[in-house]
Design a protein around this motif. Structure first.
Motif, PDB file in Angstrom:
ATOM      1  N   GLY A 289     -59.732 -12.277 -42.624  1.00  0.00           N
ATOM      2  CA  GLY A 289     -58.344 -11.866 -42.826  1.00  0.00           C
ATOM      3  C   GLY A 289     -57.526 -11.830 -41.558  1.00  0.00           C
ATOM      4  N   CYS A 290     -58.074 -12.330 -40.448  1.00  0.00           N
ATOM      5  CA  CYS A 290     -57.364 -12.284 -39.175  1.00  0.00           C
ATOM      6  C   CYS A 290     -56.267 -13.339 -39.122  1.00  0.00           C
ATOM      7  CB  CYS A 290     -58.343 -12.486 -38.019  1.00  0.00           C
ATOM      8  SG  CYS A 290     -59.241 -14.046 -38.094  1.00  0.00           S
ATOM      9  N   ARG A 291     -55.403 -13.225 -38.114  1.00  0.00           N
ATOM     10  CA  ARG A 291     -54.381 -14.232 -37.863  1.00  0.00           C
ATOM     11  C   ARG A 291     -54.892 -15.208 -36.806  1.00  0.00           C
ATOM     12  NH1 ARG A 291     -49.640 -11.192 -35.695  1.00  0.00           N
ATOM     13  NH2 ARG A 291     -51.209  -9.605 -35.216  1.00  0.00           N
TER      14      ARG A 291
ATOM     15  N   THR B  44     -61.056  -8.317 -37.534  1.00  0.00           N
ATOM     16  CA  THR B  44     -60.454  -7.575 -38.640  1.00  0.00           C
ATOM     17  C   THR B  44     -59.114  -8.223 -38.993  1.00  0.00           C
ATOM     18  OG1 THR B  44     -59.169  -6.054 -37.253  1.00  0.00           O
ATOM     19  CG2 THR B  44     -61.478  -5.460 -37.716  1.00  0.00           C
ATOM     20  N   GLU B  45     -58.442  -7.640 -39.968  1.00  0.00           N
ATOM     21  CA  GLU B  45     -57.127  -8.158 -40.349  1.00  0.00           C
ATOM     22  C   GLU B  45     -56.101  -8.000 -39.228  1.00  0.00           C
ATOM     23  OE1 GLU B  45     -55.878  -6.356 -43.956  1.00  0.00           O
ATOM     24  OE2 GLU B  45     -57.450  -7.293 -45.177  1.00  0.00           O
ATOM     25  N   ASP B  46     -56.376  -7.115 -38.289  1.00  0.00           N
ATOM     26  CA  ASP B  46     -55.444  -6.897 -37.178  1.00  0.00           C
ATOM     27  C   ASP B  46     -55.702  -7.819 -35.991  1.00  0.00           C
ATOM     28  OD1 ASP B  46     -54.170  -4.800 -38.537  1.00  0.00           O
ATOM     29  OD2 ASP B  46     -55.677  -3.360 -37.837  1.00  0.00           O
ATOM     30  N   SER B  47     -56.787  -8.579 -36.036  1.00  0.00           N
ATOM     31  CA  SER B  47     -57.167  -9.417 -34.901  1.00  0.00           C
ATOM     32  C   SER B  47     -56.300 -10.680 -34.835  1.00  0.00           C
ATOM     33  CB  SER B  47     -58.638  -9.833 -35.007  1.00  0.00           C
ATOM     34  OG  SER B  47     -59.491  -8.710 -35.048  1.00  0.00           O
ATOM     35  N   VAL B  48     -56.011 -11.108 -33.595  1.00  0.00           N
ATOM     36  CA  VAL B  48     -55.306 -12.370 -33.362  1.00  0.00           C
ATOM     37  C   VAL B  48     -56.254 -13.293 -32.595  1.00  0.00           C
ATOM     38  CG1 VAL B  48     -53.359 -13.513 -32.272  1.00  0.00           C
ATOM     39  CG2 VAL B  48     -53.061 -11.255 -33.302  1.00  0.00           C
TER      40      VAL B  48
ATOM     41  N   GLY C 192     -53.821 -21.941 -49.336  1.00  0.00           N
ATOM     42  CA  GLY C 192     -52.991 -20.748 -49.357  1.00  0.00           C
ATOM     43  C   GLY C 192     -53.081 -19.923 -48.093  1.00  0.00           C
ATOM     44  N   LEU C 193     -53.300 -20.577 -46.948  1.00  0.00           N
ATOM     45  CA  LEU C 193     -53.499 -19.863 -45.684  1.00  0.00           C
ATOM     46  C   LEU C 193     -52.385 -20.111 -44.668  1.00  0.00           C
ATOM     47  CD1 LEU C 193     -57.336 -20.488 -45.260  1.00  0.00           C
ATOM     48  CD2 LEU C 193     -56.224 -18.310 -45.818  1.00  0.00           C
TER      49      LEU C 193
ATOM     50  N   PHE D  99     -58.896 -30.415 -37.183  1.00  0.00           N
ATOM     51  CA  PHE D  99     -58.401 -30.368 -38.560  1.00  0.00           C
ATOM     52  C   PHE D  99     -58.349 -28.938 -39.120  1.00  0.00           C
ATOM     53  CE2 PHE D  99     -60.337 -34.821 -38.891  1.00  0.00           C
ATOM     54  CZ  PHE D  99     -59.128 -35.433 -38.630  1.00  0.00           C
ATOM     55  N   GLY D 100     -58.781 -27.949 -38.318  1.00  0.00           N
ATOM     56  CA  GLY D 100     -58.579 -26.559 -38.697  1.00  0.00           C
ATOM     57  C   GLY D 100     -59.664 -25.918 -39.525  1.00  0.00           C
ATOM     58  N   GLY D 101     -60.848 -26.518 -39.604  1.00  0.00           N
ATOM     59  CA  GLY D 101     -61.915 -25.923 -40.399  1.00  0.00           C
ATOM     60  C   GLY D 101     -62.284 -24.534 -39.935  1.00  0.00           C
ATOM     61  N   SER D 102     -62.412 -24.328 -38.621  1.00  0.00           N
ATOM     62  CA  SER D 102     -62.780 -23.015 -38.079  1.00  0.00           C
ATOM     63  C   SER D 102     -61.675 -22.000 -38.309  1.00  0.00           C
ATOM     64  CB  SER D 102     -63.073 -23.131 -36.582  1.00  0.00           C
ATOM     65  OG  SER D 102     -64.124 -24.033 -36.345  1.00  0.00           O
ATOM     66  N   ALA D 103     -60.427 -22.405 -38.089  1.00  0.00           N
ATOM     67  CA  ALA D 103     -59.303 -21.489 -38.294  1.00  0.00           C
ATOM     68  C   ALA D 103     -59.255 -21.005 -39.739  1.00  0.00           C
ATOM     69  CB  ALA D 103     -57.997 -22.182 -37.922  1.00  0.00           C
ATOM     70  N   ARG D 104     -59.467 -21.912 -40.686  1.00  0.00           N
ATOM     71  CA  ARG D 104     -59.448 -21.505 -42.102  1.00  0.00           C
ATOM     72  C   ARG D 104     -60.621 -20.585 -42.432  1.00  0.00           C
ATOM     73  NH1 ARG D 104     -57.305 -26.534 -42.254  1.00  0.00           N
ATOM     74  NH2 ARG D 104     -59.331 -27.598 -42.423  1.00  0.00           N
ATOM     75  N   TYR D 105     -61.784 -20.872 -41.862  1.00  0.00           N
ATOM     76  CA  TYR D 105     -62.942 -19.999 -42.106  1.00  0.00           C
ATOM     77  C   TYR D 105     -62.668 -18.577 -41.596  1.00  0.00           C
ATOM     78  CZ  TYR D 105     -67.555 -17.894 -41.621  1.00  0.00           C
ATOM     79  OH  TYR D 105     -68.621 -17.019 -41.691  1.00  0.00           O
ATOM     80  N   LEU D 106     -62.145 -18.478 -40.371  1.00  0.00           N
ATOM     81  CA  LEU D 106     -61.884 -17.158 -39.785  1.00  0.00           C
ATOM     82  C   LEU D 106     -60.821 -16.401 -40.566  1.00  0.00           C
ATOM     83  CD1 LEU D 106     -61.918 -18.155 -36.002  1.00  0.00           C
ATOM     84  CD2 LEU D 106     -63.749 -17.034 -37.301  1.00  0.00           C
ATOM     85  N   ALA D 107     -59.724 -17.085 -40.888  1.00  0.00           N
ATOM     86  CA  ALA D 107     -58.631 -16.428 -41.613  1.00  0.00           C
ATOM     87  C   ALA D 107     -59.063 -16.013 -43.010  1.00  0.00           C
ATOM     88  CB  ALA D 107     -57.423 -17.357 -41.681  1.00  0.00           C
TER      89      ALA D 107
END
Length: 573
Positions: free
Chosen positions: A376-378, A352-356, A400-401, A364-372
């Protein structure tokens, strides 16, 4: 660089300066391309060529293009004493003296030293401490220990035998203090050998009235031609490949080697004219590696920071997701299959948006961008490669992430976050690079909140596989061993993790061995396809050769069921 027994001597004038000796024109015999002797070096620097050397260099333009690269580098490392072993006509020796370094100037050519001495007086009234010396017996000809040794101007390529190269590097090593550094540069012979000669004519050999180009090239000789308005000269040199030079330095004993291209740490977008290698003598215990990185992790860091690796992964893997993909067909694009892996791993995490989320080895951050972007998580993205991290940040900004993804330089063996601070730990194909995977799992347990989730993939040895069966793979990635499904399941259970059930999974592990075979086979196909279309202009031929060999080992190991890959899903009780 040659001994005083074979080199011509300069005479001393009545004023105490040097006078260049008279000597005839260059002599290469009936077949110049057969002259491949270290001992021929001083015969090539005849007086008339030496007198034109400064016109070739153009001191003013060279100083402008080089800037304070070497000065700043030496000051940053606290260097005071420097031995310039390839003085030539004195450009760097004079610059070092002007910057306040205690400098001794050595060279094998007496004529070059004579010109250097005159240049020292002409450029600031510096009296150079000159020594004619042979690198192979440097400790005999030069005395003392130094904070740094510099071997610049492509001089190391005058050595034609590997025995001479190793001996010279060993002499350099012996004359350095315990924490000293060697700085050595070379032409980009990889580009010349693989793609032909080109030059930006910007950083080295800046003179306007001279044309420099190879007249003949093979793997054992680069015969350079220097054409002046009124004369032509040649130098026969050994075409050192970049990775070969780095390997020799390491094998002689230097602990860490960094390579710059035309004074830039990252140079993937264009081929540099010259490489600059900085080799450290200081011995570090494993827990004293730079940044706290252990030996295996530091090896991986150096690899992923390399321009070849950066260019290869961004081109062949697509620059977003650089891990094993889940394929629906043998011809599916790598990027599509790699993104499917991310989607399947994210299923059921309840983000969720509250998840870290902590992404270990984020690339290169492909997974991080997909999750965020999707949930909407951090995301805290921890990765050891500064080069990859820079690209990661740039891509986050474009999407924009930046506000939702924190990119951190660091190692998963020492995670720089507090205990009980993240909801999910995520990783893809990164843990194999650790020399202490148990420590990685313990760090994960520390930072996860109770009830937190762990989801990761890793290329592994299949349970029951002997190290001998996968030795080619281990050699390729510089590891002593690999993890296995049994190892991860056993150790995670011991640390208090509980396996999560998932379709196709047993005991928290979904075995997808066939996807490893498909993926590495697809990467091999794509490498060969792009190579035919010019990938070699961005990635060195040696790197591509080794990569294709390594990919073949992965495919064969997977087919033989010695290697496997899959998704682990566990919860911290």
């Amino acid at each position: 660089m040659l001994s005083s027994e074979t080199a011509p001597r300069a005479t001393v004038s009545s004023t105490g300066g040097f006078v260049i000796s008279a000597r005839p024109a260059q002599e290469f015999g009936d077949n110049p391309v057969e002259v491949r002797e270290t001992g021929h070096y001083t015969e090539e620097y005849v007086p008339s060529f030496v007198e034109k050397w400064d016109a070739l260099i153009d001191w003013e333009k060279r100083a402008e293009s080089e800037g304070n690269f070497f000065i700043d580098l030496l000051r940053k490392r606290g260097v005071r004493s420097v031995l310039d072993v390839a003085t030539g006509t004195g450009f760097h020796s004079v610059r070092l003296l002007e910057a306040g370094f205690e400098t001794v100037s050595a060279d094998g050519s007496a004529d070059m030293l004579a010109m250097a001495f005159e240049n020292g007086m002409k450029h600031g009234d510096h009296i150079l401490r000159v020594v004619q010396a042979d690198w192979r017996w440097l400790n005999r000809d030069v005395h003392g220990e130094y904070d740094a040794i510099v071997c610049l101007g492509n001089s190391f390529t005058h050595l034609f035998s590997e025995r001479d190269r190793r001996k010279a590097l060993a002499e350099f090593y012996a004359m350095l203090k315990h924490d000293g550094i060697l700085i050595l540069d070379q032409r980009n012979y990889d580009a010349i050998l693989d793609r032909g000669y080109s030059s930006k004519h910007t950083y080295y050999y800046c003179g306007e009235d001279v044309a420099v180009e190879p007249e003949y090239v093979d793997e054992g000789l680069c015969r350079m031609r220097y054409r002046f308005p009124d004369s032509v000269y040649h130098l026969n040199m050994f075409p050192l490949r970049k990775d070969y030079t780095r390997r020799l330095m390491s094998e002689v004993g230097f602990q860490r080697v960094e390579t710059y291209g035309d004074f830039q740490h990252t140079y993937r977008d264009e081929q540099p004219d010259f490489f600059v290698h900085i080799a450290e003598k200081e011995y570090r215990m494993e827990d004293q590696e730079e940044g706290g990185y252990g030996g295996a992790v530091n090896t991986a860091r150096s690899y992923y920071n390399s321009p070849d690796a950066d260019a290869f992964y961004s081109s062949v893997w697509g620059g977003e997701d650089i891990h094993v993909g889940v394929y629906t067909g043998d011809e599916e694009p790598i990027a599509d299959a790699s993104r499917r892996t991310v989607e399947q791993m994210a299923e059921g995490l309840g983000l969720t948006e509250d998840s870290v989320v902590l992404d270990l080895g984020s690339g290169f951050g492909g997974s991080a961008r997909y999750l965020a972007d999707t949930y909407g998580c951090r995301v805290r993205a921890l990765n050891l490669s500064e080069v990859e991290n820079q690209r990661h940040r740039e891509l986050n900004s474009v999407r924009g992430l930046t506000g939702r993804i924190e990119v951190v330089d660091g190692s998963f063996e020492d995670i720089p976050f507090p205990a009980n601070s993240v909801d999910v730990v995520w990783s893809q194909d990164a843990f194999l690079h650790s020399g202490d995977r148990l420590r990685v799992l313990e760090e994960i347990r520390r930072v996860l909140k109770p009830g937190g989730r762990l989801v990761f993939t890793d290329p592994m040895a299949a349970d029951g596989t002997s190290l001998a069966d996968i030795q080619p793979i281990l050699d390729r990635i510089h590891l002593d061993d690999m993890g296995s499904p049994g190892f991860y399941t056993r150790e995670l259970t011991r640390l208090g993790f509980v396996a999560q059930q998932h379709k196709g999974a047993e005991g928290g592990f979904e075995d997808l061995r066939e996807q490893l075979v498909t993926h590495y086979g697809r990467v091999l196909q794509e490498t060969e396809r792009q190579e035919a279309e010019g990938l070699g202009q961005k990635v060195s031929s040696d790197y591509l050769t080794q990569m294709k060999k390594g990919l073949t080992h992965w495919v064969e190991g997977g087919r033989a069921r010695r290697l496997t890959w899959g998704i682990f899903r566990f919860t911290l009780a």
